[in-house]
Design an enzyme around this catalytic site. Structure first.
Site, PDB file in Angstrom:
ATOM      1  N   CYS A  82      23.828 -34.498 -12.726  1.00 67.73           N
ATOM      2  CA  CYS A  82      24.876 -34.637 -12.053  1.00 67.73           C
ATOM      3  C   CYS A  82      25.401 -33.342 -11.547  1.00 67.73           C
ATOM      4  O   CYS A  82      26.571 -33.070 -10.750  1.00 67.73           O
ATOM      5  CB  CYS A  82      25.642 -35.229 -13.078  1.00 67.73           C
ATOM      6  SG  CYS A  82      25.999 -34.641 -14.385  1.00 67.73           S
ATOM      7  N   GLN A 116      14.494 -12.377 -16.768  1.00 74.30           N
ATOM      8  CA  GLN A 116      15.390 -12.874 -17.988  1.00 74.30           C
ATOM      9  C   GLN A 116      15.177 -11.944 -18.992  1.00 74.30           C
ATOM     10  O   GLN A 116      15.992 -11.661 -19.990  1.00 74.30           O
ATOM     11  CB  GLN A 116      14.971 -14.360 -18.621  1.00 74.30           C
ATOM     12  CG  GLN A 116      15.757 -15.335 -17.560  1.00 74.30           C
ATOM     13  CD  GLN A 116      17.374 -15.335 -17.528  1.00 74.30           C
ATOM     14  OE1 GLN A 116      17.950 -14.760 -18.090  1.00 74.30           O
ATOM     15  NE2 GLN A 116      17.752 -15.892 -16.185  1.00 74.30           N
ATOM     16  N   SER A 132      15.694  -8.769 -11.244  1.00 67.98           N
ATOM     17  CA  SER A 132      16.904  -8.944 -10.742  1.00 67.98           C
ATOM     18  C   SER A 132      17.974  -8.065 -11.364  1.00 67.98           C
ATOM     19  O   SER A 132      18.268  -8.456 -12.578  1.00 67.98           O
ATOM     20  CB  SER A 132      17.102 -10.254 -10.491  1.00 67.98           C
ATOM     21  OG  SER A 132      18.283 -10.463  -9.888  1.00 67.98           O
ATOM     22  N   ALA A 133      18.710  -7.231 -10.647  1.00 70.05           N
ATOM     23  CA  ALA A 133      19.646  -6.483 -11.192  1.00 70.05           C
ATOM     24  C   ALA A 133      20.866  -7.094 -11.906  1.00 70.05           C
ATOM     25  O   ALA A 133      21.435  -6.790 -12.687  1.00 70.05           O
ATOM     26  CB  ALA A 133      19.895  -5.095 -10.413  1.00 70.05           C
ATOM     27  N   HIS A 134      21.324  -8.038 -11.278  1.00 72.19           N
ATOM     28  CA  HIS A 134      22.560  -8.867 -11.535  1.00 72.19           C
ATOM     29  C   HIS A 134      22.274  -9.491 -12.936  1.00 72.19           C
ATOM     30  O   HIS A 134      23.369 -10.100 -13.367  1.00 72.19           O
ATOM     31  CB  HIS A 134      23.266  -9.685 -10.454  1.00 72.19           C
ATOM     32  CG  HIS A 134      22.616 -10.960 -10.153  1.00 72.19           C
ATOM     33  ND1 HIS A 134      23.081 -11.970 -10.494  1.00 72.19           N
ATOM     34  CD2 HIS A 134      21.351 -11.208  -9.358  1.00 72.19           C
ATOM     35  CE1 HIS A 134      22.109 -13.104 -10.268  1.00 72.19           C
ATOM     36  NE2 HIS A 134      21.282 -12.439  -9.490  1.00 72.19           N
ATOM     37  N   GLY A 157      16.099 -10.573  -6.718  1.00 69.12           N
ATOM     38  CA  GLY A 157      14.910 -11.077  -7.500  1.00 69.12           C
ATOM     39  C   GLY A 157      14.043 -12.006  -6.658  1.00 69.12           C
ATOM     40  O   GLY A 157      12.848 -11.800  -6.933  1.00 69.12           O
ATOM     41  N   THR A 158      14.688 -12.861  -6.048  1.00 66.99           N
ATOM     42  CA  THR A 158      14.065 -13.927  -5.262  1.00 66.99           C
ATOM     43  C   THR A 158      13.072 -13.181  -4.293  1.00 66.99           C
ATOM     44  O   THR A 158      11.914 -13.641  -4.061  1.00 66.99           O
ATOM     45  CB  THR A 158      15.134 -14.834  -4.479  1.00 66.99           C
ATOM     46  OG1 THR A 158      15.738 -15.486  -5.863  1.00 66.99           O
ATOM     47  CG2 THR A 158      14.323 -15.881  -3.486  1.00 66.99           C
TER      48      THR A 158
END
Lengths: 469, 469
Positions: free
Chosen positions: B323, B177, B194-196, B69-70
């Site tokens: 953090c 999303q 993005s498939a995952h 997707g990136t």
């Protein structure tokens, strides 16, 4: 059904399949996360990196996974060029690099960089001395493949690495074709490879960058893979790629020598094809070559028709002939070597190829070539002048108009008419086919005729041939 | 063991697994080759493209597969910016886009482009009117996510698409999303996913470019995927991605409504968490949001410690707390919303999450938060002045030195000391922790105290708070 195109993509190795299945269940989570699924994915990723690094011959922290060999080449090349921009912008590469290198080089040139192309000899091999000569104070990078993907010729990578090291110039080695057989030798700086060439799954490339190499990744920032390959890692495929590469190396060390066995089969093809098929040129280096790959070109043959004929007979091979390319231009590799491109066939044997398949290939090949030649009407022993031939008014020799005709017709027409040309006289072939530029000189070499040269003409190019034999 | 981080990566869908296995055997060859293995691969690729295009709501020839997707975002963004370079170089994007968009935007800015960031309200939502105001004659592209990956807030994509269309400006929608839940509505120009994220395998992104969108792919030329995504296609994963997306849509149409079921479970978390855990802020839009995702922040809690505690109890969640980030900065999304970042927890439920898992989570959460707070020493009802507090010589109010202390300590110390401050007087917190800039104002909002402002001080920043309650 024999598949003889391992150099394009190898069938999945059983170990890769097994590792992929296992890591589909264990390795789907984000390895950057702190929870158990993430830690499990991280462990798998770290183990895969160690295995791959060992096979490449580098440290695990020098190696990242990319989505393809092409992207490994692109990322590596641009990162080194950017890091060395202040040194200079000359990129040196061989004329027979993979298109991923050449297209990246085009981008570099379009952005103001300079390119120096190193020629190859008729076997497709670069002379290390030519690389030495090309180096300049502004040389940013040298790119050299470990072996050629179309003709199998090995390049003098170790020698070039040494002279690059002496000159303080980084060397990027495209090792896509050789990594399945062994690590890249010598003092290279960057190495790129592709898993689906060794029976790993598609979707995984390797990019290794030796410590001390100046490297500035280009493109948007991304935390994954040391900032050298953006996007979520393809972990199941990475695990499968590393496992299969390790399995291949383990077999090579302890098991039967598959490389030697395939080399024997390829030697058989190299030796028998010219005996079985008339007018064939076997190309590529006879000794310093990949173990599993052999390429030959058949005069007066349409490459696409021959591929279809072999496919019909159950053999999957590829070709660098112009008619099999979307751009209708012959392979840049064959062009750089100056060898015949028509009727080109590349055979690359996957691991475990049965001897019987190779024998069967040698059995059917002669008839396959003959049937394609018959359909095209190949020149007979006593050729008649074809319809397109005419003697020009100015007495400058025969002119053969093949404008609008595609490879291999111009060469076939030339062969048909050469018997009509008095010894010492010329015949001029008019052609607008890109393959003619390569195949008419190659035909002259094969037939001991003199290739005089070419000049532009209305609607195409005139190729002048003097009859010597 | 409940995995509640589907928004990072979803476990593999059974249909994806099945399709992946089948295509490992059928789809390993090069789909550009003419022989039977290549033709078989081509058929698989074409079928996958049709299925994916139908799910996206575009034509098959408008959709290409990328390695992530990136990379879909990067390729789409740079190709549109390059094609519209003559129009102008302004890139408009929301403040809460995914890092793949923001990092690409940084590259654009470094290359001389201009950026306009659209703010969000406290729920994380962009106002369409703000986009309209931002458009200029030199606007090259607008980027807007369909829903936020950290807090689940849906964006007014359809409305923004319409106003972009009226202005003749292309809109790139990062639909990572929402694509699992439905096609992207409206007149978008480019969509990435993005498939995952929907249970497809890693290694597959989608890039859809509507016909008529000016699009100039950047980087080296490559023939695959219409020249929009270089490198050998990851075919088995592509087939698995498309098959699982189609299966999800089919289930949504004919089967039980999983989105509604998950929405019910998320509503339960949204309602119960503030009842069960003191000092919690549930963030993100209450209605216009993703069905499966809820985010809340816990005052006086170390996010990493809470994640570890929940992991120990068997729950995998993620966090936008500073953090838990490698850069020790809070999530840019929470920052843009102006909400508390400390003790942040994102719960995103995979398909089929059992109700009992959510109930169990609600059972263990209060004790998990309490144990983290106990270890940190949360403020009691009658706080004593901590060691770091002193009254300044100039009489300007109490100064609390928390330099060198990390989130959530500065806010805890502030809460401990506020009882000592006379009503209407100020307390000044000195801190060099990036999270304080966000969490001290957020604490003031939650506690009805007045946040006066900040100014630089030796070794950090001084945050001034006036006691109101």
């Amino acid at each position: 059904m024999p598949y003889f195109d391992a150099a394009s993509s190898a069938p999945l190795h059983p170990v890769a399949r097994e590792a992929l299945l296992a890591s589909l269940d264990e390795g789907w989570a984000d390895p950057a996360r702190l929870y158990r699924e993430g830690r499990r994915a991280r462990l798998l990723l770290d183990a895969a990196r160690e295995a791959a690094a060992e096979a490449v011959g580098c440290r695990p922290d020098e190696l990242v996974f990319t989505p393809s060999g092409t992207q490994a080449v692109h990322s590596g090349l641009f990162a080194v060029l950017a890091a060395r921009r202040r040194v200079g912008r000359q990129l040196v590469h061989s004329a027979v690099e993979h298109s991923s290198v050449l297209h990246a080089a085009e981008v570099h040139e379009a952005a103001g960089g300079t390119l120096t192309e190193i020629p190859v000899d008729r076997t497709g091999r670069v002379a290390a001395g030519d690389v030495a000569t090309a180096l300049r104070p502004d040389t940013a990078l040298v790119c050299l493949q470990s072996a050629n993907h179309e003709v199998g010729t090995e390049q003098p990578v170790e020698e070039v690495a040494e002279l690059c090291q002496e000159a303080g110039v980084p060397l990027l080695v495209d090792a896509a074709q050789t990594l399945p057989w062994g690590p890249v030798p010598g003092a290279w700086s960057v190495t790129a490879a592709s898993a689906h060439k060794w029976g790993g799954p598609p979707g995984v490339g390797l990019l290794a960058v030796r410590k001390g190499t100046r490297f500035s990744p280009q493109g948007p920032k991304d935390e994954r893979e040391s900032g050298r390959s953006p996007g979520f890692q393809n972990l199941p495929a990475i695990v499968a790629a590393a496992a299969s590469l390790r399995a291949l190396r383990a077999t090579a060390e302890t098991g039967p020598d598959e490389a030697a066995r395939l080399r024997g089969l390829v030697d058989r093809i190299r030796g028998r094809v010219p005996e079985l098929v008339p007018d064939v040129e076997v190309v590529g280096a006879p000794v310093h070559r990949l173990p599993h790959l052999v390429t030959f070109s058949c005069l007066y043959v349409d490459g696409e028709a021959l591929l279809h004929e072999l496919d019909r007979l159950g053999f999957s091979v590829s070709s660098g002939s112009s008619c099999t390319s979307s751009t209708l231009t012959p392979s840049h590799v064959l062009r750089a070597m100056g060898v015949l491109s028509e009727g080109n066939v590349r055979v690359s044997l996957p691991y475990g190829t049965p001897e019987a398949d190779v024998d069967r290939f040698l059995e059917v090949l002669p008839e396959a070539v003959r049937s394609v030649r018959d359909r095209l009407g190949v020149p007979t022993a006593a050729p008649e002048a074809p319809a397109g031939a005419r003697t020009p008014e100015d007495g400058s020799g025969l002119v053969l108009d093949t404008l609008g005709k595609r490879c291999p017709i111009p060469v076939i027409e030339l062969a048909k008419v050469i018997g009509e040309v008095p010894l010492g006289d010329t015949v001029t072939v008019l052609s607008d086919d890109e393959a003619a530029r390569q195949d008419i000189p190659a035909w002259c070499t094969m037939r001991d005729q003199e290739y005089v040269g070419e000049h532009p003409t209305t609607g195409g190019t005139a190729y002048v041939v003097r009859r010597r034999a």
